[in-house]
Write a protein that holds these residues in place. Sequence first.
Motif, PDB file in Angstrom:
ATOM      1  N   ILE A 116      -6.413   5.845  -2.334  1.00  0.00           N
ATOM      2  CA  ILE A 116      -5.126   6.148  -2.965  1.00  0.00           C
ATOM      3  C   ILE A 116      -4.480   7.367  -2.329  1.00  0.00           C
ATOM      4  O   ILE A 116      -3.287   7.364  -2.000  1.00  0.00           O
ATOM      5  N   LEU A 117      -5.256   8.420  -2.128  1.00  0.00           N
ATOM      6  CA  LEU A 117      -4.704   9.651  -1.583  1.00  0.00           C
ATOM      7  C   LEU A 117      -4.224   9.466  -0.152  1.00  0.00           C
ATOM      8  O   LEU A 117      -3.092   9.829   0.187  1.00  0.00           O
ATOM      9  N   SER A 118      -5.055   8.888   0.708  1.00  0.00           N
ATOM     10  CA  SER A 118      -4.697   8.764   2.118  1.00  0.00           C
ATOM     11  C   SER A 118      -3.517   7.818   2.329  1.00  0.00           C
ATOM     12  O   SER A 118      -2.630   8.087   3.149  1.00  0.00           O
TER      13      SER A 118
ATOM     14  N   VAL B 155      -7.191   7.393 -10.443  1.00  0.00           N
ATOM     15  CA  VAL B 155      -5.855   6.947 -10.042  1.00  0.00           C
ATOM     16  C   VAL B 155      -4.817   8.026 -10.328  1.00  0.00           C
ATOM     17  O   VAL B 155      -3.958   8.324  -9.482  1.00  0.00           O
ATOM     18  N   ALA B 156      -4.884   8.633 -11.516  1.00  0.00           N
ATOM     19  CA  ALA B 156      -3.930   9.686 -11.874  1.00  0.00           C
ATOM     20  C   ALA B 156      -4.050  10.877 -10.938  1.00  0.00           C
ATOM     21  O   ALA B 156      -3.036  11.431 -10.473  1.00  0.00           O
ATOM     22  N   LEU B 157      -5.279  11.272 -10.637  1.00  0.00           N
ATOM     23  CA  LEU B 157      -5.494  12.414  -9.747  1.00  0.00           C
ATOM     24  C   LEU B 157      -5.041  12.087  -8.325  1.00  0.00           C
ATOM     25  O   LEU B 157      -4.374  12.900  -7.668  1.00  0.00           O
ATOM     26  N   GLY B 158      -5.395  10.889  -7.845  1.00  0.00           N
ATOM     27  CA  GLY B 158      -5.005  10.490  -6.491  1.00  0.00           C
ATOM     28  C   GLY B 158      -3.510  10.365  -6.323  1.00  0.00           C
ATOM     29  O   GLY B 158      -2.939  10.812  -5.326  1.00  0.00           O
ATOM     30  N   LEU B 159      -2.844   9.762  -7.315  1.00  0.00           N
ATOM     31  CA  LEU B 159      -1.387   9.623  -7.243  1.00  0.00           C
ATOM     32  C   LEU B 159      -0.691  10.959  -7.397  1.00  0.00           C
ATOM     33  O   LEU B 159       0.303  11.233  -6.712  1.00  0.00           O
TER      34      LEU B 159
END
Length: 264
Positions: free
Chosen positions: A86-88, A156-160
């Motif tokens: 998600i982050l990348s 998901v919340a942290l990555g987004l």
Amino acid sequence: MKDILLAVWRYRHFVTSSVVNEMRARFARSKLGATWVILQPLTQAVIYAVVFSQVLGARMPGVSDRYAYGVYLLAGILGWSLFSEILSRSINVFVDNAQLLRKIVFPRMCLPVIVAGTALVNAGLLFIAIFAVLLVLGHLPGPQVLWLPFLAILVVALGLGLGIFLGVLNVFVRDVAQTMVVVLQIWFWMTPVVYFSAVLPAGFRKVLEFNPMFPVIVGFQNVVVFNKPPPFADLAWVAALAVALLGVSLFVFRRASNQMVDVL
């Protein structure tokens, strides 16, 4: 910020169809299909398991089962692969879709949401593969595994939250994406995926606990390996951080949205 979320909700069918089309396109000409999604993280887990268990003699503290470390590793890989994907991908999502943003009018926030949706599908396929491996190894997860959706939502919340902010910044400063490749490599080794958090020196562990992915990965390992609930007390500040990052990211996105297309 409310209007951004409402716009994404109105385009929810577009988001869903985009996730489905992306998965179809990825496997359209592939004979192995979804196998490629799970092959890389599983291969990585096997390599680490062989190197650390057999070569370096890594063992789970207080556990004599020779497969225990492999199970521990798979649990950590499951959480980390979802976050890193998600982050990348969020960092590059606006740059990679520059042509689409110029030609089609739609809520631009849909793009990182599509990234998150695709990553969740990949994580689901990986979990099915890991579950099959655990059955073969004779390690059936207990009822605490039902906490996995909660942990996935937190990831998901942290990555987004971080990914959208860096994705907007990457539009204006392209070095951000390259820098984060290195940062993610360091971040991985600051997270207890391949080593045991319990054996870390107390002082060093205190430092690493400032890493928000530290308690998250421990949570994955708790529910999959030890049949224990996630460390909710430690996850509380991570949840607060994720919400704050999402708020800041949406604010920055809204302020920079008009300039982004011009720069792209």
